[in-house]
Enzyme design. Structure first.
Site, mmCIF file in Angstrom:
data_model
loop_
_atom_site.group_PDB
_atom_site.id
_atom_site.type_symbol
_atom_site.label_atom_id
_atom_site.label_comp_id
_atom_site.label_asym_id
_atom_site.label_seq_id
_atom_site.Cartn_x
_atom_site.Cartn_y
_atom_site.Cartn_z
ATOM 1 C CE LYS A 101 -19.475 -8.178 25.273
ATOM 2 N NZ LYS A 101 -18.457 -7.724 23.942
ATOM 3 C CB CYS B 75 -5.875 11.361 41.468
ATOM 4 S SG CYS B 75 -4.927 10.178 41.468
ATOM 5 C CD GLU C 179 -13.008 9.668 38.872
ATOM 6 O OE1 GLU C 179 -12.646 10.244 39.984
ATOM 7 O OE2 GLU C 179 -11.416 8.868 38.398
ATOM 8 C CG ASP D 260 -12.525 -12.333 19.862
ATOM 9 O OD1 ASP D 260 -12.520 -12.289 18.560
ATOM 10 O OD2 ASP D 260 -12.305 -11.561 21.037
ATOM 11 C CD GLU E 34 3.488 9.954 38.308
ATOM 12 O OE1 GLU E 34 3.250 10.517 39.135
ATOM 13 O OE2 GLU E 34 3.949 9.837 37.589
ATOM 14 C CG ASP F 176 -18.255 -3.152 30.304
ATOM 15 O OD1 ASP F 176 -19.166 -2.422 30.264
ATOM 16 O OD2 ASP F 176 -17.931 -3.986 28.937
ATOM 17 C CG HIS G 214 -9.234 7.677 41.240
ATOM 18 N ND1 HIS G 214 -9.455 8.473 40.036
ATOM 19 C CD2 HIS G 214 -8.339 7.597 41.702
ATOM 20 C CE1 HIS G 214 -7.708 8.474 39.920
ATOM 21 N NE2 HIS G 214 -7.026 7.625 40.902
#
Ligand code: GLN
Length: 549
Positions: A17, A378, A506, A148, A402, A71, A504
């Protein structure tokens, strides 16, 4: 008045979709129609930020810093429109708003119900998307599959909007290829149609998702069951690259059909988009890229990175061969590292938590010391600093707090504003902000500007206490936040390409506009690939010489 195209799905989730909605958006935008999108995710989470990328795929970050469904990435890659928090709606958002209104007393005296209170909230949020940019058409994709239980209030809101607005319903469902009879079966599609009608929605257009183009007979059958003319039935079959889909659907007449139904301008100009497809068709030099991470078994976890590699590669005439490398492998068997030598470029992926971290550091060390082009993103940038601290500065056990809260050398530490934060949803440093690039550096050359804007999603950063030591040992800090207090880009000189970024890149790459850090990586990787291929032909010709001698 804005118009609304609803995209519903049947038979399976992940039926395509997102790319079909993006293709519809593209078909309208090449007709000069101003388009926007809404992805509805019926799960109860407020946003995708707290979900595991292994299960749900990548968490996409919008320019205004919401953690959203992947999406939204397709909408941006196809249309180049930056998305915002308004473009992703979840059950969690709707209910938390309705419940807090109820607590405030906004509905005093009323019994608060799904209809009208929840559905009104949904409709109001759908309409808010049209207002965001003053769009002519909003494409609303309802996630999951019709039937659903969680989706029902959204379908109900959509059904009501049919009475109130100009709408068009597009139902996308799978036509199943049955191995044993070697034919396409439509029964499951038919059931999804029945389910849609049971909740009061009759589609205006149907798209059959199938591996290959459906026959006229199958189209006719679907049309009959959908109570639609055959002209309203289309097919989304497997295409490469996925950016070809708008053209495939346009050839079948979908753009024309929707434009006429909604009374929209109908003279498409495909020239720009066709150029993109030509680049994909023409790209030929194979370039091997290792994407080193820990969610490598689900390709959707790194979907924006994968697409960004492609955008940059094809613009240079390169055809990337991307291999997902699980860095835990290197921890189990360091000999596996050698396989990195067969790659032309390495990406160290973003990430969270300990698993695979040492392996990533090993891969970074390999790329740095063997001169393999590398881009760290990152977490990949943070670990590049840890690697450099350990192996160049000799700071044994250097790490991010971390990963190792007791590290003797916390070269990566929590951002000051993160200290004391307890809630984990939506609390990272998120979204787009300015990055200042230092003249004379690789980063400045790549971006061709002193100032860029990129999106972020992190809690940790390079610890200021180690800046001097890192710099004096040869690490170059080439990008900062405007106030100069945070490092955004690091690089290493005397290396074919070693760049690592805190942001980021991307999320800023689209099919028509590749992102510069990826272009830089692919340029260097292409060079290495060409040398490798020349080496192959050289050794082949050496062999011939040897035989003839
Ligand atoms: N885990 C790291 C941080 O929170 C990196 C996050 C990322 O790679 N997106 O800072």
């Amino acid at each position: 008045m804005p118009k609304y195209v609803f995209v519903t799905g049947g038979v399976i989730s992940s039926v395509g979709k997102g790319t079909i909605a993006s293709s519809i958006g593209k078909m309208l935008s090449v007709r000069g129609v101003k388009v926007d999108f809404l992805k509805i995710d019926p799960y109860v989470n407020v946003d995708a930020g707290t979900m595991n990328p292994y299960v749900h795929g990548e968490v996409y970050v919008t320019s205004d810093g919401s953690e959203a469904d992947l999406d939204l990435g397709w909408y941006e890659r196809f249309l180049g429109i930056p998305t915002s928090r308004l473009n992703n709606l979840t059950t969690g958002q709707v209910y938390s708003e309705v419940i807090s209104r109820e607590r405030r007393g906004d509905y005093l005296g009323q019994c608060v119900q799904i209809i009208p209170h929840v559905t009104d909230e949904i409709k109001q949020r759908i309409r808010a998307v049209a207002d965001r940019r003053g769009s002519d058409v909003v494409i609303v994709e309802i996630g999951g599959t019709v039937g659903d239980i969680e989706g029902l209030p959204f379908y109900e809101a959509a059904r009501q909007m049919k009475l109130e607005e100009e709408t068009l319903f597009v139902h996308v469902a799978l036509v199943i290829y049955h191995e044993s009879t070697r034919e396409l079966k439509t029964k499951a599609f038919q059931h999804s149609l029945q389910e849609l009608r049971r909740i009061g929605i009759q589609p205006d257009v149907m798209v059959a998702r199938s591996p290959t183009m459906i026959s006229t007979d199958v189209r006719r059958k679907l049309a009959l069951f959908g109570t639609l003319p055959i002209e309203a039935v289309f097919c989304s079959y497997n295409v490469q690259p996925v950016y070809r889909l708008p053209l495939v659907l346009e050839e079948q007449g979908l753009g024309d059909y929707i434009a006429k139904k909604l009374g929209l301008p109908n003279s498409p100009n495909w020239s720009g988009w066709k150029r993109v497809i030509e680049l994909y068709d023409r790209a030929s030099t194979p370039v091997r890229i290792a994407l080193c991470g820990k969610y490598t078994k689900l390709e959707d976890s790194y979907i924006s990175i994968k697409e960004a590699i492609w955008h940059a590669a094809v613009a240079l005439g390169a055809r990337p061969q991307i291999e997902f490398v699980e860095t835990e492998e290197f921890e189990e068997n360091p000999l596996q590292l050698e396989k990195l030598s067969t790659f032309d470029g390495i990406i160290i992926a973003p990430g969270f938590g300990k698993r695979g971290t040492e392996g990533k550091i090993m891969a970074i060390n390999y790329a740095r010391t063997r001169g393999i082009p590398m881009l760290g993103i990152c977490f990949g940038m943070q670990l590049a600093v840890a690697e450099f601290a350990r192996n160049v500065l000799g700071l044994e056990g250097a790490n991010s707090t971390e990963i190792d809260p007791n590290t003797p050398h916390p070269v990566i530490d929590l951002l000051p504003e993160q200290r004391g934060l307890k809630a984990l949803g939506g609390t990272m440093r998120l979204g787009e902000s300015e990055v200042i690039l230092i003249e004379g550096t690789l980063a400045h050359r790549l971006y061709g500007s002193r100032s860029i804007r990129r999106r972020h999603r992190h809690r940790y950063e390079v610890n200021t206490e180690y800046w001097d030591a890192l710099r004096s040992s040869g690490m170059v800090f080439s990008g900062f936040t405007p106030d100069g207090t945070r490092i955004e880009v690091i690089e290493i000189v005397d290396h074919p390409f070693f760049l690592a970024v805190q942001y980021h890149p991307e999320f800023s790459s689209t099919a028509e506009r590749p992102e510069e850090a990826f272009v830089g990586l692919m340029e260097a990787s292409l060079k290495r690939a060409q040398e490798r291929l020349r080496g192959l032909t050289l050794s082949a010709s050496t062999k011939t010489d040897y035989r003839s001698a």
